[in-house]
Scaffold this motif. Structure first.
Motif, PDB file in Angstrom:
ATOM      1  N   ASP A 169       0.715  -1.055  -0.018  1.00 55.11           N
ATOM      2  CA  ASP A 169      -0.264   0.084   0.003  1.00 55.11           C
ATOM      3  C   ASP A 169       0.934   1.276  -0.011  1.00 55.11           C
ATOM      4  OD1 ASP A 169      -1.875   1.743   0.549  1.00 55.11           O
ATOM      5  OD2 ASP A 169      -3.136   0.657   1.802  1.00 55.11           O
ATOM      6  N   ILE A 170       0.664   2.197  -0.994  1.00 51.77           N
ATOM      7  CA  ILE A 170       1.444   3.362  -0.863  1.00 51.77           C
ATOM      8  C   ILE A 170       0.813   4.702  -0.265  1.00 51.77           C
ATOM      9  CG2 ILE A 170       2.605   2.767  -3.204  1.00 51.77           C
ATOM     10  CD1 ILE A 170       0.512   4.754  -4.422  1.00 51.77           C
ATOM     11  N   HIS A 171      -0.395   4.632   0.320  1.00 49.07           N
ATOM     12  CA  HIS A 171      -0.759   5.901   0.867  1.00 49.07           C
ATOM     13  C   HIS A 171      -0.183   6.017   2.204  1.00 49.07           C
ATOM     14  CE1 HIS A 171      -3.604   3.938  -2.052  1.00 49.07           C
ATOM     15  NE2 HIS A 171      -4.205   5.110  -2.444  1.00 49.07           N
ATOM     16  N   TRP A 172       0.436   7.023   2.571  1.00 49.92           N
ATOM     17  CA  TRP A 172       1.143   7.075   3.671  1.00 49.92           C
ATOM     18  C   TRP A 172       0.530   8.306   4.686  1.00 49.92           C
ATOM     19  CZ3 TRP A 172       3.153  12.072   4.146  1.00 49.92           C
ATOM     20  CH2 TRP A 172       3.698  12.620   2.979  1.00 49.92           C
ATOM     21  N   ARG A 173      -0.216   9.204   3.930  1.00 52.76           N
ATOM     22  CA  ARG A 173      -0.647  10.372   4.569  1.00 52.76           C
ATOM     23  C   ARG A 173      -1.535  10.202   5.904  1.00 52.76           C
ATOM     24  NH1 ARG A 173      -0.190  15.717   2.305  1.00 52.76           N
ATOM     25  NH2 ARG A 173       0.305  14.891   0.268  1.00 52.76           N
ATOM     26  N   GLY A 174      -2.432   9.086   5.494  1.00 52.65           N
ATOM     27  CA  GLY A 174      -3.379   8.584   6.830  1.00 52.65           C
ATOM     28  C   GLY A 174      -2.646   8.011   7.903  1.00 52.65           C
ATOM     29  N   VAL A 175      -1.582   7.266   7.690  1.00 54.35           N
ATOM     30  CA  VAL A 175      -0.966   6.602   8.841  1.00 54.35           C
ATOM     31  C   VAL A 175       0.107   7.577   9.713  1.00 54.35           C
ATOM     32  CG1 VAL A 175       0.780   5.692   7.274  1.00 54.35           C
ATOM     33  CG2 VAL A 175       0.109   4.474   9.306  1.00 54.35           C
ATOM     34  N   VAL A 176       0.404   8.365   8.779  1.00 48.70           N
ATOM     35  CA  VAL A 176       1.538   9.434   9.605  1.00 48.70           C
ATOM     36  C   VAL A 176       0.620  10.500  10.347  1.00 48.70           C
ATOM     37  CG1 VAL A 176       3.248  11.263   9.079  1.00 48.70           C
ATOM     38  CG2 VAL A 176       3.277   9.000   7.744  1.00 48.70           C
ATOM     39  N   ALA A 177      -0.469  10.892   9.814  1.00 51.13           N
ATOM     40  CA  ALA A 177      -1.255  11.693  10.608  1.00 51.13           C
ATOM     41  C   ALA A 177      -1.895  11.126  11.802  1.00 51.13           C
ATOM     42  CB  ALA A 177      -2.542  12.224   9.788  1.00 51.13           C
ATOM     43  N   VAL A 178      -2.308   9.895  11.746  1.00 53.05           N
ATOM     44  CA  VAL A 178      -2.667   9.344  12.975  1.00 53.05           C
ATOM     45  C   VAL A 178      -1.601   8.984  14.052  1.00 53.05           C
ATOM     46  CG1 VAL A 178      -3.826   7.237  13.626  1.00 53.05           C
ATOM     47  CG2 VAL A 178      -4.710   8.266  11.854  1.00 53.05           C
ATOM     48  N   SER A 179      -0.567   8.395  13.530  1.00 56.63           N
ATOM     49  CA  SER A 179       0.716   8.511  14.340  1.00 56.63           C
ATOM     50  C   SER A 179       1.022   9.695  14.914  1.00 56.63           C
ATOM     51  CB  SER A 179       1.976   7.995  13.560  1.00 56.63           C
ATOM     52  OG  SER A 179       1.593   7.031  12.773  1.00 56.63           O
TER      53      SER A 179
ATOM     54  N   LEU B 155      -2.417  -0.926  11.723  1.00 56.53           N
ATOM     55  CA  LEU B 155      -2.143  -1.281  10.706  1.00 56.53           C
ATOM     56  C   LEU B 155      -3.196  -0.391   9.735  1.00 56.53           C
ATOM     57  CD1 LEU B 155      -2.578  -5.115  10.865  1.00 56.53           C
ATOM     58  CD2 LEU B 155      -0.370  -3.887  10.975  1.00 56.53           C
ATOM     59  N   SER B 156      -2.374   0.157   8.698  1.00 57.14           N
ATOM     60  CA  SER B 156      -3.262   0.875   7.797  1.00 57.14           C
ATOM     61  C   SER B 156      -3.292   0.305   6.546  1.00 57.14           C
ATOM     62  CB  SER B 156      -2.543   2.273   7.743  1.00 57.14           C
ATOM     63  OG  SER B 156      -2.779   2.930   6.558  1.00 57.14           O
ATOM     64  N   THR B 157      -4.321   0.445   5.852  1.00 52.71           N
ATOM     65  CA  THR B 157      -4.655  -0.300   4.583  1.00 52.71           C
ATOM     66  C   THR B 157      -5.675   0.443   3.564  1.00 52.71           C
ATOM     67  OG1 THR B 157      -5.362  -2.090   3.150  1.00 52.71           O
ATOM     68  CG2 THR B 157      -5.958  -1.980   5.431  1.00 52.71           C
ATOM     69  N   LEU B 158      -5.292   0.849   2.511  1.00 53.99           N
ATOM     70  CA  LEU B 158      -6.385   1.480   1.437  1.00 53.99           C
ATOM     71  C   LEU B 158      -6.371   0.414   0.611  1.00 53.99           C
ATOM     72  CD1 LEU B 158      -4.904   4.032   3.285  1.00 53.99           C
ATOM     73  CD2 LEU B 158      -6.673   5.097   1.761  1.00 53.99           C
ATOM     74  N   GLY B 159      -5.624  -0.623   0.458  1.00 54.17           N
ATOM     75  CA  GLY B 159      -5.364  -1.161  -0.964  1.00 54.17           C
ATOM     76  C   GLY B 159      -6.015  -2.482  -1.123  1.00 54.17           C
ATOM     77  N   GLY B 160      -6.989  -2.648  -0.153  1.00 54.21           N
ATOM     78  CA  GLY B 160      -7.984  -3.761  -0.398  1.00 54.21           C
ATOM     79  C   GLY B 160      -7.049  -5.319  -0.032  1.00 54.21           C
ATOM     80  N   ASN B 161      -5.984  -5.178   0.731  1.00 57.80           N
ATOM     81  CA  ASN B 161      -5.450  -6.379   1.192  1.00 57.80           C
ATOM     82  C   ASN B 161      -5.611  -6.851   2.534  1.00 57.80           C
ATOM     83  OD1 ASN B 161      -4.065  -4.636   2.666  1.00 57.80           O
ATOM     84  ND2 ASN B 161      -1.988  -4.839   1.317  1.00 57.80           N
ATOM     85  N   HIS B 162      -6.549  -6.136   3.393  1.00 56.85           N
ATOM     86  CA  HIS B 162      -6.730  -6.095   4.785  1.00 56.85           C
ATOM     87  C   HIS B 162      -7.233  -7.561   5.250  1.00 56.85           C
ATOM     88  CE1 HIS B 162     -10.464  -4.605   2.639  1.00 56.85           C
ATOM     89  NE2 HIS B 162     -10.937  -5.393   3.428  1.00 56.85           N
TER      90      HIS B 162
END
Lengths: 296, 133
Positions: free
Chosen positions: B16-26, B61-68
């Motif tokens: 998964d390449i989306h990093w904005r969400g996980v960094v914001a939550v962190s 765990l952060s996922t937006l890629g459908g592999n959850h």
């Protein structure tokens, strides 16, 4: 380790039990300004060690937020491919309010890794650049990682790093001015270091894994130097004494803080200082005298 | 000194390449007084190794890629195999409503969508995190 980090009551027992097992690992501190590439170089060194059949412990220290007490520990991102490497154990620590580039439990975490049989322990400190001398008390070899274009030799003198670093690495050496930075450093070192170990200056591009081998070679030479001059043993003795002093100080501070919070006579005194009815210096002298008398 | 600090290991699942969400939550968890170890992109085995080495209380765990559906439960399973069953696993990102019951059944404590308020995540962690270090 968790117990030690959270100052659990069993910490004392754990640490006492492992002391006899410590002293074998080569402890290497990496310090330098933020963004110099300490994490990347640390990761590359760890990989090199494992390839050579050694085991490595890695301690990464990042600052705690002074406002919330929380921390964002991001060094593992730079060492991502070590997460599945069985020979490498990485632990991230937050400074938890301690100055000097180290976390309050750094010494204990290093000792635990040492006792667990790690051959080499790499300690990467907070990248603030000018207050990290404490690592030189804990480490056998201190590596200063710098980059081209961060000011001239005067800056180096000001920081006092000439005295603490055993090896200098000019990282990002593919950038302009790397050779000049290395030359400047070498000149300064030639002028100020007399006798004993003259810290070598190495060029590296950690992101492309260039120069890592040379850095490791310098580390091994430094180790031989320490062992040849008896400093290897001396550093181990000094470290134990230092840990004792640090703990005495921490325990004393703890007692003082508790007394200031709980003792009604002292609280009264605190109020009088706050109200301007008593000057803080006289109050401090009285408090020290009072606590000392009561506790001995 | 003797307060307990909650340590959270945060990772993006798989590729998964989306990093904005996980960094914001962190960052918000840090502001709530937690210590967050950020791993970037990792697969379950590496995430679990990191959680062990770090002594994590929580794995996020952060996922937006459908592999959850596969990788999320895999993290819980590996933690249990290593005897780390008191580590709390939570997920966040874009996860279809109908997949959530299966994730929870697999041991994921909570699943947070993109509109979640940070207070809700903090409250959930504080309510479910193991009590002793």
């Amino acid at each position: 380790m968790k117990l030690v980090e959270n100052a659990d009551p069993t910490r004392q027992q754990v640490m006492q039990a492992i002391v006899p097992w410590t002293g074998r690992a080569h402890i290497i501190g990496l310090t330098g300004p933020p963004g110099a590439g300490k994490s990347t170089l640390t990761g590359q060194l760890a990989r090199l060690l494992v390839k050579g059949g050694l085991t490595a412990g890695v301690v990464c220290i990042d600052p705690s937020s002074p406002f919330s007490g929380g921390a964002f520990l991001g060094d593992r991102v730079r060492m991502a491919n070590l997460n599945s490497e069985p020979g490498v154990f990485i632990r991230s620590l937050a400074t938890r309010g301690k100055l000097g580039g180290l976390s309050a439990s750094t010494a204990e975490v290093i000792m635990l890794m040492d006792a667990a049989g790690k051959d080499v322990i790499l300690v990467e400190t907070v990248g603030t650049g000018q207050v990290e001398h404490q690592i030189s008390h804990l480490a056998d070899t201190t590596i200063m990682v710098t980059v081209p274009g961060l000011g001239d030799g005067i800056q180096t003198m000001k920081a006092g790093i000439l005295e603490i670093a055993d090896i200098f690495v000019v990282n990002k050496a593919d950038r302009e001015g790397a050779e000049a930075t290395a030359r400047d450093l070498a000149h300064m070192l030639d002028e100020f270091i007399t006798g004993g170990w003259r810290p070598p200056v190495k060029l590296a591009v950690a992101s492309r894994n260039e120069g890592t081998g040379e850095v490791w070679e310098a580390v091994q030479q430094h180790r031989l130097h320490l062992q040849g001059t008896g400093q290897w043993e001396q550093k181990r003795r000094d470290r134990l004494v230092r840990i004792m002093i640090d703990n005495v100080q921490a325990q004393a501070l703890d007692r003082i803080n508790r007394a200031l919070e709980q003792d009604s006579l002292l609280q009264n005194l605190v109020r009088r200082v706050a109200d301007g009815n008593l000057d803080p210096y006289a109050a401090a002298t009285f408090v020290s005298g009072y606590l000392w008398q009561r506790q001995t | 000194m003797e307060r307990k600090v909650v340590k959270v290991v945060m990772a993006k699942l798989g590729l998964d390449i989306h990093w904005r969400g996980v960094v914001a939550v962190s960052r918000l968890l840090r502001d709530a007084g937690m210590e967050v170890v950020y791993l970037g992109n990792q697969f379950p085995e590496a995430i679990v190794n990191a959680a062990i080495q770090e002594g994590a209380d929580v794995v996020g765990l952060s996922t937006l890629g459908g592999n959850h559906a596969v990788l999320g439960p895999k993290v819980v399973q590996l933690l249990r195999e290593k005897g780390m069953d008191d580590v709390m696993v939570i997920m966040g990102g874009v996860i279809p409503e109908e997949d959530i019951p299966a994730l929870k059944a697999a041991g994921i404590v909570e699943v947070f969508g993109p509109e979640t308020a940070i207070d809700e995540i903090v409250a959930c962690i504080n309510a479910n995190v193991r009590q002793v270090g």
